[in-house]
Design a protein around this motif. Structure first.
Motif, PDB file in Angstrom:
ATOM      1  N   LEU A  24       5.712 -14.621  -4.553  1.00 43.76           N
ATOM      2  CA  LEU A  24       5.249 -13.629  -5.527  1.00 43.76           C
ATOM      3  C   LEU A  24       3.850 -13.961  -6.029  1.00 43.76           C
ATOM      4  N   TRP A  29       4.022  -8.411  -5.305  1.00 44.00           N
ATOM      5  CA  TRP A  29       5.329  -7.775  -5.168  1.00 44.00           C
ATOM      6  C   TRP A  29       5.503  -7.122  -3.801  1.00 44.00           C
ATOM      7  N   SER A  32       6.238  -9.633  -1.011  1.00 43.77           N
ATOM      8  CA  SER A  32       7.328 -10.595  -1.240  1.00 43.77           C
ATOM      9  C   SER A  32       8.682  -9.947  -0.979  1.00 43.77           C
ATOM     10  N   ARG A  55      16.751  -7.572  -4.052  1.00 42.68           N
ATOM     11  CA  ARG A  55      15.423  -8.185  -4.202  1.00 42.68           C
ATOM     12  C   ARG A  55      15.105  -8.382  -5.680  1.00 42.68           C
ATOM     13  N   GLU A  56      15.451  -7.391  -6.489  1.00 44.12           N
ATOM     14  CA  GLU A  56      15.187  -7.473  -7.927  1.00 44.12           C
ATOM     15  C   GLU A  56      15.938  -8.642  -8.555  1.00 44.12           C
ATOM     16  N   PHE A  59      14.104 -12.000  -7.688  1.00 45.82           N
ATOM     17  CA  PHE A  59      12.859 -12.311  -8.378  1.00 45.82           C
ATOM     18  C   PHE A  59      13.037 -12.479  -9.885  1.00 45.82           C
ATOM     19  N   HIS A 109       2.967 -10.285 -11.513  1.00 47.24           N
ATOM     20  CA  HIS A 109       3.243  -9.369 -10.403  1.00 47.24           C
ATOM     21  C   HIS A 109       4.560  -8.628 -10.642  1.00 47.24           C
ATOM     22  N   LEU A 110       5.527  -9.341 -11.199  1.00 50.88           N
ATOM     23  CA  LEU A 110       6.817  -8.736 -11.496  1.00 50.88           C
ATOM     24  C   LEU A 110       6.678  -7.679 -12.594  1.00 50.88           C
ATOM     25  N   ALA A 113       5.040  -4.498 -11.145  1.00 48.51           N
ATOM     26  CA  ALA A 113       5.998  -3.749 -10.320  1.00 48.51           C
ATOM     27  C   ALA A 113       7.035  -3.049 -11.196  1.00 48.51           C
ATOM     28  N   LEU A 120      14.058  -2.494 -11.654  1.00 46.64           N
ATOM     29  CA  LEU A 120      13.424  -3.786 -11.893  1.00 46.64           C
ATOM     30  C   LEU A 120      13.093  -3.953 -13.377  1.00 46.64           C
TER      31      LEU A 120
END
Length: 198
Positions: A24, A29, A32, A55-56, A59, A109-110, A113, A120
């Motif tokens: 990440l 995002w 990754s 995926r959520e 991370f 980055h999270l 996104a 997310l």
């Protein structure tokens, strides 16, 4: 001797979490994916999805895990902090380092996104609230202040907000020289303010 299944599973999970943060922070995002993280961790995509169905989930858990590791590291090293006015500078420096490293880059980055991904966002908002509370509690503890005193809570929060801002400024270029001067000045202001409140 074979490693017990539970230990192997825990080790796999930890490798996935650490690989997710690295991916990440380096790839953002979009780059990754679960497949990328699984490859970096040296496991199959199926094994990754066994631990983290989406995926959520992967991370969000990764940011939470590494933030807790970082907080634990700071707690362990708090015994080495100096006393008196030097302590305030050392605490501010520790707090800023929480927001200028790989973990903050990955979390950012999270966050970005999550602004356009409702699923997310539902995971990230409570996670970030938890991280924020823990960072605030840690700063209060290390500074040795009473946050029930008028203005102290806001002053500590301003320190955390400033640290996040310095973290943002550091994303594109190395901002360490300018940052050191700001940390020095903010530590002076913080020390004066907190002693005045006390």
């Amino acid at each position: 001797m074979r490693q017990p299944q539970q230990d192997r599973s825990r080790a796999t999970r930890q490798r996935l979490l650490e690989s997710a943060i690295e991916a990440l922070a380096e790839l953002g995002w979009a780059g990754s994916t679960v497949a990328v993280v699984a490859e970096r961790a040296g496991v199959s995509r199926g094994a990754a999805q066994h631990h983290f169905p989406t995926r959520e989930d992967l991370f969000a858990a990764a940011v939470d895990y590494v933030t807790n590791v970082r907080t634990d590291w700071i707690r362990e090293h708090s015994a080495d902090l100096p006393s008196g006015r030097e302590r305030t500078r050392a605490v501010v420096d520790l707090v800023v380092r929480m927001y200028t490293g790989q973990i903050f880059r990955a979390a950012l980055h999270l966050w970005v996104a999550a602004t356009s991904d409702e699923q997310l966002r539902d995971l990230v908002v409570p996670l970030e609230a938890h991280v924020g509370r823990e960072a605030h509690k840690l700063a209060v503890e290390l500074l040795g202040v009473d946050e029930t005193a008028p203005g102290v809570r806001e002053t500590v929060q301003a320190t955390l907000d400033m640290a996040r801002g310095l973290g943002l400024a550091n994303l594109l270029t190395d901002d360490s020289k300018r940052r050191a001067g700001i940390i020095d000045r903010w530590a002076e202001i913080l020390d004066t303010t907190l002693h005045a409140r006390a």
